[in-house]
Every structure is written in C-alpha cells, then in structure tokens.
Design a protein around this motif. Structure first.
Motif, mmCIF file in Angstrom:
data_model
loop_
_atom_site.group_PDB
_atom_site.id
_atom_site.type_symbol
_atom_site.label_atom_id
_atom_site.label_comp_id
_atom_site.label_asym_id
_atom_site.label_seq_id
_atom_site.Cartn_x
_atom_site.Cartn_y
_atom_site.Cartn_z
ATOM 1 N N ARG A 17 3.899 -1.919 2.985
ATOM 2 C CA ARG A 17 2.753 -2.464 3.676
ATOM 3 C C ARG A 17 2.961 -3.952 3.907
ATOM 4 O O ARG A 17 3.478 -4.654 3.054
ATOM 5 C CB ARG A 17 1.493 -2.217 2.851
ATOM 6 C CG ARG A 17 1.127 -0.746 2.842
ATOM 7 C CD ARG A 17 -0.094 -0.457 2.032
ATOM 8 N NE ARG A 17 0.203 -0.257 0.637
ATOM 9 C CZ ARG A 17 -0.579 0.456 -0.183
ATOM 10 N NH1 ARG A 17 -1.649 1.032 0.248
ATOM 11 N NH2 ARG A 17 -0.262 0.576 -1.443
ATOM 12 N N CYS A 76 -6.137 3.668 2.412
ATOM 13 C CA CYS A 76 -5.158 2.946 1.586
ATOM 14 C C CYS A 76 -3.829 2.708 2.289
ATOM 15 O O CYS A 76 -3.179 1.697 2.073
ATOM 16 C CB CYS A 76 -4.889 3.703 0.297
ATOM 17 S SG CYS A 76 -6.352 3.926 -0.689
ATOM 18 N N ARG A 124 -5.757 -9.455 -3.695
ATOM 19 C CA ARG A 124 -6.925 -10.163 -4.199
ATOM 20 C C ARG A 124 -6.505 -11.096 -5.316
ATOM 21 O O ARG A 124 -5.690 -10.724 -6.163
ATOM 22 C CB ARG A 124 -7.961 -9.165 -4.724
ATOM 23 C CG ARG A 124 -8.639 -8.405 -3.626
ATOM 24 C CD ARG A 124 -9.697 -7.471 -4.194
ATOM 25 N NE ARG A 124 -10.689 -7.154 -3.196
ATOM 26 C CZ ARG A 124 -10.525 -6.223 -2.262
ATOM 27 N NH1 ARG A 124 -9.427 -5.507 -2.213
ATOM 28 N NH2 ARG A 124 -11.480 -6.002 -1.373
ATOM 29 N N ARG A 136 -3.211 3.483 -4.258
ATOM 30 C CA ARG A 136 -3.976 4.180 -3.214
ATOM 31 C C ARG A 136 -5.169 4.852 -3.886
ATOM 32 O O ARG A 136 -5.427 6.026 -3.704
ATOM 33 C CB ARG A 136 -3.091 5.160 -2.442
ATOM 34 C CG ARG A 136 -2.308 6.121 -3.297
ATOM 35 C CD ARG A 136 -1.284 6.890 -2.468
ATOM 36 N NE ARG A 136 -0.839 8.075 -3.194
ATOM 37 C CZ ARG A 136 -1.255 9.307 -2.971
ATOM 38 N NH1 ARG A 136 -2.142 9.558 -2.043
ATOM 39 N NH2 ARG A 136 -0.799 10.305 -3.678
ATOM 40 N N TYR A 137 -5.890 4.013 -4.622
ATOM 41 C CA TYR A 137 -6.976 4.525 -5.437
ATOM 42 C C TYR A 137 -7.964 5.391 -4.659
ATOM 43 O O TYR A 137 -8.338 6.487 -5.093
ATOM 44 C CB TYR A 137 -7.741 3.361 -6.106
ATOM 45 C CG TYR A 137 -8.925 3.831 -6.901
ATOM 46 C CD1 TYR A 137 -8.764 4.262 -8.209
ATOM 47 C CD2 TYR A 137 -10.193 3.901 -6.343
ATOM 48 C CE1 TYR A 137 -9.845 4.738 -8.939
ATOM 49 C CE2 TYR A 137 -11.273 4.369 -7.050
ATOM 50 C CZ TYR A 137 -11.099 4.788 -8.353
ATOM 51 O OH TYR A 137 -12.162 5.263 -9.057
ATOM 52 N N SER A 138 -8.390 4.876 -3.487
ATOM 53 C CA SER A 138 -9.442 5.611 -2.762
ATOM 54 C C SER A 138 -8.982 6.996 -2.333
ATOM 55 O O SER A 138 -9.799 7.892 -2.160
ATOM 56 C CB SER A 138 -9.894 4.829 -1.529
ATOM 57 O OG SER A 138 -10.638 3.726 -1.945
HETATM 58 FE FE1 SF4 Z 1 -6.479 -0.918 -0.642
HETATM 59 FE FE2 SF4 Z 1 -6.923 -0.063 -3.143
HETATM 60 FE FE3 SF4 Z 1 -8.902 -0.013 -1.334
HETATM 61 FE FE4 SF4 Z 1 -6.852 1.710 -1.167
HETATM 62 S S1 SF4 Z 1 -8.371 1.604 -2.796
HETATM 63 S S2 SF4 Z 1 -7.766 0.513 0.530
HETATM 64 S S3 SF4 Z 1 -5.169 0.423 -1.898
HETATM 65 S S4 SF4 Z 1 -7.883 -1.852 -2.134
#
Ligand code: SF4
Ligand code: SAM
Ligand code: SF4
Length: 328
Positions: A4, A253, A260, A306-308
């Motif tokens: 990315r 993600c 941040r 890629r938490y979300s």
């Molecule tokens: Fe970015 Fe993390 Fe939000 Fe996914 S969950 S869009 S990786 S900040």
C-alpha cells in the motif's frame, strides 16, 4: 503483506478532550482517575515537524490534526503553519468538535495555512448534545458553520450514527447542512478502543442511510480516490455532497493508505491496532533522518493489517487502543 502506498498521516496532538462522547471517551472511564499521557512523553511540535519533513520525502502529502480535541493544544496554528511551510505538506486539515471555534480562531487557522476543517456534529438538538457528549455548555452552531464556510469555503461534517440515539436526525442534518456549500459524512459506529459499549445492533448500515437520503434528495455518485474512506454522492440542486464511511458493513482495508501517530509518538498502521511502533524513541535518540526513515519504511512495508475485513472472524488477544490517543 499488502502493498500500500503511504501518503496520509493522522496525528493525535492531545489525548485530552473537553467532551465525553459516549462512543469515544465515556465519562465512566475518562474520569478523574484516568491517566492521560504525561507532558514529557507528548511529541513536541518540533518533533512532529521534523518527522513530517522526513516522511514527506517518501510520499506524505496529507495530514490530519486530530485528538482528543486538537484545539485544546496551545498554539496549534503555529504547528499548522510550520507543517505547511517547513515540512511542505500539501494538505493539512483538522477534525474538531467545534466548541472552541470563534471567528478569530477560524481566521487564525486559515492564516496559518490550514486547508480544511471537519466539524463533528452528531445532533442538532441541544438536549441530545448533552446526552451524547456530556457537556452542558453549548456553542453557537450557526456561527461556527457560517464561520467555517466564510474562511474555508466548504463545510465538512462528520456524524457518527448510533441506533436509537441520533438515527432519527439524519435527514434533519442533511437538510440543515446542505443549505451551505458542504460535504456531509455519516460514519458507522466503530468498535474502536475498549471503553465504549459498541455492539453490532447499534449500527445503522450506510446502505439504509443512502436509501433514506435518496428518497428525499436525488443522489448521484461522485468519483472518489481509490484510497478514500467514504463513498460520495452529490445532492441534486445543492452545493453539497453526502458521504458514508462504512467501516463495519463495507470494509476498505485493501486501499488503506494511512498511518496514525499517537500523542506520545507511536506509529500505528491501523486504527484497530493493539500496539504501536515507538518512532519517538528513534527521534529522541538523535538518530539520523535516514535512520528514522528506515524505521518507518520497515514498519510500513511489513504492514498486513486489515482489521475491518476480519473483524468478525478473529479472536481477541490484547486490548485495542483508544481513539482519542491514536487520533480519530
Ligand atoms: Fe485501515 Fe485498519 Fe481501517 Fe482497515 S481497519 S481501513 S487497515 S485503519
Ligand atoms: N475531538 C475531535 C472531534 O470530535 O472532532 C477530534 C477527535 S475525534 C476522536 C475524531 C472523529 O472520530 C470524530 O468525528 C468522532 O465522531 C469520530 N469517532 C470517535 N469515536 C468513534 C467511533 N467509536 N466510531 C466512529 N467514529 C468515531
Ligand atoms: Fe472528544 Fe472528539 Fe472523542 Fe467526542 S469524539 S470525546 S469530542 S475526542
């Protein structure tokens, strides 16, 4: 690993706030016993400017100053001025709850080079304001809105929509804000940090809001950057757009280009991270610019967060960090 591009940094300049929004800094947790970051651990303006100048060389072009409430930090306009002039950052913006904005503050921020202000606006109802953010002191919303339009041309707003709290105000907010030149955004309530009482039943999916707004206004899609967090629509016969950040129902993600920086100088590559990378330590050791750059480059190139996208699949290990600390 996901490859990315890095171009966007959000900086939390303070973990303190004069509000206690229930979804961010609930008063039961952020009370007199809460330990905020000590003064000597907070990144100084000089350290922030130095770091941003270095990161500019590898693509940083957009910065958002946030918190906590960024206007609580003294001389914030001086930081903005130096980020624009010394670090040479193309776009510097700020997210604020608006309570400390006056005409002269807005003028000062504009003169410092600030490119835009996003106002967090969850309700138009003063009684509900107190319920949501705990404050009994209300500012003059119309003065702030017209002031932002006067100095910054476009009024940008963020509304976190929570079921049975403010979901019945979505059209009222659109009606009011679309009388100005504006970009109105609705955000799905997110499970950031460990303090709020998030659960899935409190989410209003963006699709529902889209349908609601489209039933009254004719919406036409606006093309946005691939890395943009929100999908945007123009509202017919207005100078306004409406956007939705759908971190819960439509994660993005894969195109996430942001890092941040926490109040105490830890770099996070994801809003939902449990641990940051202590870049302040490298800066305070007086290491060379190249060493600081290598440190950042190393952590960025290895990022795989890629938490979300995996929110509902993964097991919880350590606690997530709070939004006010990492910067919303
Ligand atoms: Fe970015 Fe993390 Fe939000 Fe996914 S969950 S869009 S990786 S900040
Ligand atoms: N105090 C400033 C403000 O409120 O605008 C800046 C910091 S605040 C943390 C930045 C943004 O994060 C705000 O627009 C706020 O609504 C949003 N936010 C905070 N907690 C959130 C949550 N749990 N889900 C979604 N958005 C959230
Ligand atoms: Fe403060 Fe902003 Fe968090 Fe509300 S959302 S508690 S105003 S930092």
């Amino acid at each position: 690993m996901l490859s990315r591009k890095f171009e966007y940094l959000r900086i939390s300049v303070t973990d303190r706030c004069n509000y206690r929004c229930s979804y961010c800094m609930p008063s039961e947790v952020f009370n007199n016993n809460y330990s905020y970051i000590a003064q000597n651990k907070i990144l100084s303006y000089e350290e922030i400017i130095h770091l941003c100048s270095i990161l500019k060389t590898i693509g940083l072009r957009k910065l958002r100053i946030t918190g906590g409430e960024p206007l609580l930090r003294k001389n914030i306009d001086k930081l903005v001025y130096k980020l624009k002039t010394e670090s040479g950052i193309d776009n510097v913006s700020m997210t604020t709850n608006g309570s400390l904005l006056t005409d002269s503050k807005l003028k000062q921020l504009k003169s410092s080079g600030l490119d835009s202000i996003t106002l967090s606006l969850d309700t138009l109802d003063p009684k509900k304001t107190t319920k949501i953010n705990g404050t009994k002191k209300h500012f003059d919303l119309d003065m702030v809105l017209t002031g932002i339009e006067k100095y910054f041309t476009t009024v940008k707003t963020n509304t976190v929509v929570i079921k049975d709290i403010n979901d019945n105000e979505v059209l009222d907010i659109v009606n009011k804000i679309s009388t100005l030149r504006s970009e109105i955004r609705f955000i799905e309530y997110m499970d950031v940090g460990e303090s709020n009482d998030w659960n899935f039943s409190k989410i209003i999916p963006s699709q529902e809001l889209y349908e609601l707004i489209n039933s009254k206004y004719e919406l036409s899609a606006i093309k946005t950057d691939k890395s943009s967090t929100s999908k945007k629509w123009a509202l017919k016969n207005t100078s306004s757009s409406v956007g939705f950040i759908s971190s819960i129902t439509e994660p993005f993600c894969n195109d996430c280009n942001r890092a941040r920086l926490s109040v105490d100088g830890k770099m996070y590559t994801c809003l939902f991270a449990t641990e940051g990378h202590d870049i302040k330590k490298i800066i305070r050791k007086n290491q060379s610019d190249q060493a600081i750059l290598d440190y950042f480059y190393n952590l960025w190139s290895k990022r795989s967060d890629r938490y979300s996208e995996v929110r509902f699949m993964q097991k919880k290990d350590s606690p997530k960090v709070e939004m006010s600390y990492i910067g919303g």
